[in-house]
Write a protein that holds these residues in place. Structure first.
Motif, PDB file in Angstrom:
ATOM      1  N   THR A   2       0.827  -1.195   0.000  1.00  0.00           N
ATOM      2  CA  THR A   2       0.000   0.000   0.000  1.00  0.00           C
ATOM      3  C   THR A   2       0.861   1.245   0.000  1.00  0.00           C
ATOM      4  OG1 THR A   2      -0.080   0.122   2.414  1.00  0.00           O
ATOM      5  CG2 THR A   2      -1.740  -1.259   1.332  1.00  0.00           C
ATOM      6  N   ALA A   3       0.199   2.390  -0.297  1.00  0.00           N
ATOM      7  CA  ALA A   3       0.920   3.663  -0.324  1.00  0.00           C
ATOM      8  C   ALA A   3       1.513   3.989   1.043  1.00  0.00           C
ATOM      9  CB  ALA A   3      -0.027   4.780  -0.773  1.00  0.00           C
ATOM     10  N   ALA A   4       0.805   3.642   2.105  1.00  0.00           N
ATOM     11  CA  ALA A   4       1.295   3.933   3.446  1.00  0.00           C
ATOM     12  C   ALA A   4       2.599   3.203   3.732  1.00  0.00           C
ATOM     13  CB  ALA A   4       0.239   3.536   4.490  1.00  0.00           C
ATOM     14  N   TRP A   5       2.654   1.934   3.355  1.00  0.00           N
ATOM     15  CA  TRP A   5       3.865   1.167   3.650  1.00  0.00           C
ATOM     16  C   TRP A   5       5.004   1.507   2.704  1.00  0.00           C
ATOM     17  CZ3 TRP A   5       3.958  -0.308   8.267  1.00  0.00           C
ATOM     18  CH2 TRP A   5       2.772  -0.676   8.923  1.00  0.00           C
ATOM     19  N   ARG A   6       4.694   1.964   1.488  1.00  0.00           N
ATOM     20  CA  ARG A   6       5.755   2.468   0.607  1.00  0.00           C
ATOM     21  C   ARG A   6       6.400   3.700   1.238  1.00  0.00           C
ATOM     22  NH1 ARG A   6       1.847   1.792  -3.665  1.00  0.00           N
ATOM     23  NH2 ARG A   6       2.221  -0.115  -4.833  1.00  0.00           N
ATOM     24  N   PHE A   7       5.554   4.579   1.797  1.00  0.00           N
ATOM     25  CA  PHE A   7       6.059   5.789   2.453  1.00  0.00           C
ATOM     26  C   PHE A   7       6.938   5.411   3.631  1.00  0.00           C
ATOM     27  CE2 PHE A   7       6.261   9.694   4.695  1.00  0.00           C
ATOM     28  CZ  PHE A   7       5.883  10.700   3.834  1.00  0.00           C
ATOM     29  N   LEU A   8       6.513   4.421   4.409  1.00  0.00           N
ATOM     30  CA  LEU A   8       7.283   3.995   5.567  1.00  0.00           C
ATOM     31  C   LEU A   8       8.614   3.396   5.139  1.00  0.00           C
ATOM     32  CD1 LEU A   8       7.657   3.416   8.546  1.00  0.00           C
ATOM     33  CD2 LEU A   8       6.299   1.338   8.260  1.00  0.00           C
ATOM     34  N   ALA A   9       8.605   2.577   4.089  1.00  0.00           N
ATOM     35  CA  ALA A   9       9.851   1.972   3.607  1.00  0.00           C
ATOM     36  C   ALA A   9      10.836   3.039   3.159  1.00  0.00           C
ATOM     37  CB  ALA A   9       9.545   1.009   2.454  1.00  0.00           C
ATOM     38  N   LEU A  10      10.328   4.082   2.493  1.00  0.00           N
ATOM     39  CA  LEU A  10      11.186   5.184   2.074  1.00  0.00           C
ATOM     40  C   LEU A  10      11.775   5.894   3.281  1.00  0.00           C
ATOM     41  CD1 LEU A  10      12.350   7.122  -0.023  1.00  0.00           C
ATOM     42  CD2 LEU A  10      10.183   8.389   0.043  1.00  0.00           C
ATOM     43  N   GLY A  11      10.945   6.111   4.293  1.00  0.00           N
ATOM     44  CA  GLY A  11      11.427   6.778   5.494  1.00  0.00           C
ATOM     45  C   GLY A  11      12.510   5.985   6.196  1.00  0.00           C
ATOM     46  N   LEU A  12      12.334   4.674   6.304  1.00  0.00           N
ATOM     47  CA  LEU A  12      13.346   3.834   6.928  1.00  0.00           C
ATOM     48  C   LEU A  12      14.638   3.843   6.131  1.00  0.00           C
ATOM     49  CD1 LEU A  12      11.148   0.807   8.031  1.00  0.00           C
ATOM     50  CD2 LEU A  12      12.261   2.466   9.526  1.00  0.00           C
ATOM     51  N   ALA A  13      14.507   3.879   4.810  1.00  0.00           N
ATOM     52  CA  ALA A  13      15.707   3.938   3.973  1.00  0.00           C
ATOM     53  C   ALA A  13      16.463   5.240   4.205  1.00  0.00           C
ATOM     54  CB  ALA A  13      15.320   3.812   2.496  1.00  0.00           C
ATOM     55  N   LEU A  14      15.733   6.355   4.337  1.00  0.00           N
ATOM     56  CA  LEU A  14      16.366   7.636   4.601  1.00  0.00           C
ATOM     57  C   LEU A  14      17.069   7.647   5.957  1.00  0.00           C
ATOM     58  CD1 LEU A  14      13.629  10.096   3.281  1.00  0.00           C
ATOM     59  CD2 LEU A  14      15.863   9.634   2.247  1.00  0.00           C
ATOM     60  N   LEU A  15      16.473   6.947   6.928  1.00  0.00           N
ATOM     61  CA  LEU A  15      17.085   6.890   8.249  1.00  0.00           C
ATOM     62  C   LEU A  15      18.341   6.033   8.248  1.00  0.00           C
ATOM     63  CD1 LEU A  15      14.000   6.480  10.616  1.00  0.00           C
ATOM     64  CD2 LEU A  15      15.424   8.494  10.316  1.00  0.00           C
ATOM     65  N   TRP A  16      18.398   5.010   7.392  1.00  0.00           N
ATOM     66  CA  TRP A  16      19.542   4.107   7.392  1.00  0.00           C
ATOM     67  C   TRP A  16      20.810   4.816   6.919  1.00  0.00           C
ATOM     68  CZ3 TRP A  16      21.452  -0.084   9.322  1.00  0.00           C
ATOM     69  CH2 TRP A  16      22.539  -0.709   8.710  1.00  0.00           C
ATOM     70  N   LEU A  17      20.663   5.741   5.983  1.00  0.00           N
ATOM     71  CA  LEU A  17      21.845   6.423   5.454  1.00  0.00           C
ATOM     72  C   LEU A  17      22.568   7.230   6.523  1.00  0.00           C
ATOM     73  CD1 LEU A  17      20.491   7.548   1.975  1.00  0.00           C
ATOM     74  CD2 LEU A  17      22.049   5.648   2.485  1.00  0.00           C
ATOM     75  N   PRO A  18      21.860   8.113   7.272  1.00  0.00           N
ATOM     76  CA  PRO A  18      22.574   8.851   8.309  1.00  0.00           C
ATOM     77  C   PRO A  18      23.034   7.975   9.456  1.00  0.00           C
ATOM     78  CG  PRO A  18      20.229   9.342   8.417  1.00  0.00           C
ATOM     79  CD  PRO A  18      20.473   8.577   7.144  1.00  0.00           C
ATOM     80  N   ALA A  19      22.397   6.823   9.658  1.00  0.00           N
ATOM     81  CA  ALA A  19      22.807   5.950  10.743  1.00  0.00           C
ATOM     82  C   ALA A  19      24.212   5.417  10.523  1.00  0.00           C
ATOM     83  CB  ALA A  19      21.833   4.779  10.880  1.00  0.00           C
ATOM     84  N   ILE A 192      17.345  18.703   5.210  1.00  0.00           N
ATOM     85  CA  ILE A 192      16.177  19.251   4.518  1.00  0.00           C
ATOM     86  C   ILE A 192      15.294  18.129   3.996  1.00  0.00           C
ATOM     87  CG2 ILE A 192      15.439  20.607   2.523  1.00  0.00           C
ATOM     88  CD1 ILE A 192      18.001  22.264   2.857  1.00  0.00           C
ATOM     89  N   GLY A 193      15.912  17.098   3.421  1.00  0.00           N
ATOM     90  CA  GLY A 193      15.148  15.982   2.886  1.00  0.00           C
ATOM     91  C   GLY A 193      14.348  15.257   3.957  1.00  0.00           C
ATOM     92  N   SER A 194      14.973  15.026   5.116  1.00  0.00           N
ATOM     93  CA  SER A 194      14.259  14.340   6.191  1.00  0.00           C
ATOM     94  C   SER A 194      13.117  15.198   6.725  1.00  0.00           C
ATOM     95  CB  SER A 194      15.229  13.974   7.320  1.00  0.00           C
ATOM     96  OG  SER A 194      15.795  15.133   7.903  1.00  0.00           O
ATOM     97  N   ASP A 195      13.329  16.500   6.839  1.00  0.00           N
ATOM     98  CA  ASP A 195      12.263  17.392   7.317  1.00  0.00           C
ATOM     99  C   ASP A 195      11.087  17.415   6.340  1.00  0.00           C
ATOM    100  OD1 ASP A 195      13.604  18.058   9.615  1.00  0.00           O
ATOM    101  OD2 ASP A 195      14.442  19.919   8.832  1.00  0.00           O
TER     102      ASP A 195
END
Length: 266
Positions: A2-19, A192-195
């Protein structure tokens, strides 16, 4: 997916990079948490939270929508047209998924934040204690306002329309996530991207509540303002590193006496 879980997957991917980045820009997340911040710090935190743009802009928007019946008109249009999700059931499912996803993002950001090896569990526990308290306070404040206002939902389901719980909880979780990301060694574009991504999460969740027929625009805007206010207040009062007092009094001895200095930092 679903669109909701695609959004969540993208968010987790963004978090993994700075981690995977280097040393934190400031003290470890959770290391400076305190239970008794003092009245002066509480006052400053309340002022900071109230003047934050993500608090006063939605609040002002909710008030402005009361002029000329715009609040009801937008709610009716969203219920009839449903331009983004196509059906009330889909909008309802997306809003539920994104709200839960905001909690997952916050948890992932907190867990992945840099921490001292010899006090990892302690710092994480203190950080999440502040976050859990914030979310519980947001839920309680939201339910309290619903009981006081007794506003009917757009489709007359019940009288718990104001404010939106989905909007307030998602806004609080998103702001907590944003604060935890300040402890990462992020580049300016990444910040900026995360915000933008977190703001999009809150806005999409809120709009989905309109198309689901559960809320008026003012309900979700008020919820966004409430959640953001409480999250900023909690992090500034209980979690952020201590700063020097704004009012400073100093005494310097001189040959023929002493000099008293009073300074105000701003």
């Amino acid at each position: 997916m679903t669109a909701a879980w695609r959004f969540l997957a993208l968010g987790l991917a963004l978090l993994w990079l700075p981690a995977c980045a280097g040393a934190p820009e400031r003290a470890f997340w959770g290391a400076d948490a305190r239970a008794l911040p003092g009245w002066e710090r509480l006052g400053e935190a309340a002022l900071t939270a109230a003047t934050d743009p993500f608090t006063w802009l939605p609040a002002a928007g909710a008030a402005a929508l009361q002029i000329g019946g715009a609040d009801e008109d937008v709610a009716d249009w969203a219920n009839e047209e449903r331009p983004l999700f196509g059906s009330r059931d889909t909008a309802d499912d997306v809003s539920d998924g994104l709200r839960i996803g905001s909690y997952v993002l916050y948890g992932a950001a907190g867990l992945a934040a840099p921490a001292p090896e010899d006090a990892w569990l302690e710092t994480k526990a203190k950080g999440f204690a502040v976050g859990a308290g914030t979310l519980l306070a947001t839920r309680g404040a939201t339910d309290g306002l619903k009981a006081v206002t007794d506003r009917e939902r757009p489709l007359d389901q019940d009288d718990e329309s104001f404010p939106s719980g989905h909007a307030s909880m998602t806004a609080a979780a998103a702001r907590l996530t944003s604060d935890s990301l300040t402890y990462y060694d992020l580049s300016r574009p990444a910040e900026i991207g995360s915000d933008i991504a977190l703001a999009g999460l809150v806005l999409t969740t809120s709009w989905a509540r309109l198309e689901a027929g559960e809320h008026h625009p003012a309900d979700v805007l008020a919820g966004m303002a409430l959640g953001n206010f409480l999250a900023v207040f909690a992090t500034e009062a209980f979690l952020a590193p201590a700063t020097e007092d704004r009012l400073a009094l100093g005494v310097r001895p001189e040959d023929d006496g002493m000099v008293v200095q009073l300074g105000w930092r701003f």
